[in-house]
Design an enzyme around this catalytic site. Sequence first.
Site, short mmCIF file in Angstrom:
data_model
loop_
_atom_site.label_atom_id
_atom_site.label_comp_id
_atom_site.label_asym_id
_atom_site.label_seq_id
_atom_site.Cartn_x
_atom_site.Cartn_y
_atom_site.Cartn_z
N GLU A 19 2.87 8.03 8.56
CA GLU A 19 2.90 7.20 9.71
C GLU A 19 4.20 6.86 10.32
O GLU A 19 5.12 7.11 9.61
CB GLU A 19 2.04 5.92 9.44
CG GLU A 19 2.45 5.19 8.42
CD GLU A 19 1.44 3.94 7.88
OE1 GLU A 19 1.78 2.89 7.76
OE2 GLU A 19 0.20 4.24 7.86
N ARG B 122 -4.31 0.71 -2.45
CA ARG B 122 -3.32 -0.73 -2.26
C ARG B 122 -2.72 -1.10 -3.91
O ARG B 122 -3.31 -0.60 -4.97
CB ARG B 122 -4.48 -1.82 -2.05
CG ARG B 122 -5.04 -1.55 -0.70
CD ARG B 122 -6.24 -2.56 -0.28
NE ARG B 122 -6.52 -2.33 1.24
CZ ARG B 122 -7.50 -1.44 1.78
NH1 ARG B 122 -8.14 -0.79 0.72
NH2 ARG B 122 -7.62 -1.34 2.71
N HIS C 281 4.83 0.37 0.81
CA HIS C 281 5.23 -0.64 1.91
C HIS C 281 4.16 -1.49 2.18
O HIS C 281 3.08 -1.58 1.92
CB HIS C 281 5.22 0.37 3.53
CG HIS C 281 4.09 1.03 3.63
ND1 HIS C 281 3.76 2.19 3.01
CD2 HIS C 281 3.03 0.83 4.76
CE1 HIS C 281 2.65 2.64 3.61
NE2 HIS C 281 2.20 1.54 4.72
N GLN D 273 0.76 -1.26 0.11
CA GLN D 273 0.18 0.01 -0.10
C GLN D 273 0.78 1.33 -0.06
O GLN D 273 2.06 1.32 0.30
CB GLN D 273 -0.93 0.07 1.22
CG GLN D 273 -0.21 -0.07 2.45
CD GLN D 273 -1.26 -0.44 3.88
OE1 GLN D 273 -1.61 0.58 4.34
NE2 GLN D 273 -1.79 -1.62 3.62
N HIS E 285 0.18 5.75 0.77
CA HIS E 285 -0.80 6.86 1.41
C HIS E 285 -0.56 8.11 0.48
O HIS E 285 0.65 8.30 0.21
CB HIS E 285 -0.49 6.87 2.81
CG HIS E 285 -0.58 5.89 3.63
ND1 HIS E 285 -1.81 5.12 3.60
CD2 HIS E 285 0.17 5.28 4.41
CE1 HIS E 285 -1.72 3.93 4.30
NE2 HIS E 285 -0.38 3.96 4.88
#
Length: 423
Positions: free
Chosen positions: A135, A291, A272, A98, A100
Amino acid sequence: MYEIENVLRDYAWGSTTAIAALLGRTESGRPEAELWIGAHPDSPSVARVPEDGSATALDALISRDPEHFLGAESVARFGPRLPFLAKILAAAQPLSLQVHPSLEQARAGFARENAEGLAAHAPNRNYRDDNHKPEMIFALTPFEALCGFRPAAQTREILQHVAAAFDAVEGGAPALIGALVEDLGAADESAGLRAAFERLITGGQSVAGDTALVVAALLSGAPLAPYETELATVISLNEKYPGDPGVLISLLLNRISLEPGESVYLPAGNVHAYLHGLGVEVMASSDNVLRGGLTPKFVDVPELLRTIDFQPVAVPMLPAERTVMDQELFRPPFEEFQLQRIELAPDAGPVPLAQSGAAVVIVVAGDIYLDSPKGDLQLSRGGSAFLAAAEAPVNVHPVAGSTEPALAFAVTTGLPQAATRGR
């Protein structure tokens, strides 16, 4: 200070034992993948209000007085919502490959899909909110992951090794391997990585068939050394997702093994996948995921290709910082959050809580005592709390009479502390 109860997500890839063992809870009997600690509207923590004992969703509590709970600086910067989400993540099986989006992409994509009339939880929706999702992950156990593109030359060497494994096989290696080697030899390294990724993600049944041939060759006794970890990952991913393009895409990415106490951060565009392990994950409060494989869920290839950063990167390790107040902090280059690890011997003095606006705390061993000029709260293993900005400053103490060390984690914003000191 509010003691909170948090929501367990039972995604199929989750461990059935790890979170329960960490927090001293009874196992649910289901996969326990993520414990969400925060105010994300999909699964907000529930706060126990001391004044009347009522239970209130944390997002609803914050909405009563955002400046009191979040601090004026946080509200000015991020709006009237808790800007971060903390999780305990327990992966027994690989998560999806995935990436972001950036904040600009998230805002534009969310508005576009709203205008198109997509339902909030439609399976073909990419953007579930208008926020980005940088994140970090802090490893509590040995933690395995794929993280960002490795240099193209390194992947070429691995693929050439794979091709050599077919020397004894009639017909030689699949043409796909040679094509990927050629892609990765491009003078523009980023363009070469994009070409190889796009070849795999769009290859359909042809890639699935060639992946099966590669795995069969690796299982036939072909030497894996000196790429045992990378090629064993290919084999294990194919067991779970046979023929998936993510199986060979894994060879394009850094394969990392974190020891307990190590941490990495993941900016927008970083491809990642978490493979196995238990950790504390912290992110901007968003659920936006594009994804790229290792999943039966929707994959929007054009949007994925627009989102990925195809530059090779070193593994973005995030070392601890020790402050003059003996705070152990992990501060990624994002304003939304930072993580504090708090370890206390039974006879230790207090440690100041690093608090810039609101904070959440979770205890994973022993007992702690939170103390401020306005109140106090004791938490035991498995307990957690939400601390309003107006509660600062807070000190963290071992509980008097404790014989075991305590370990807790706290999350607050990455904004300068002085700017958001509670009123």
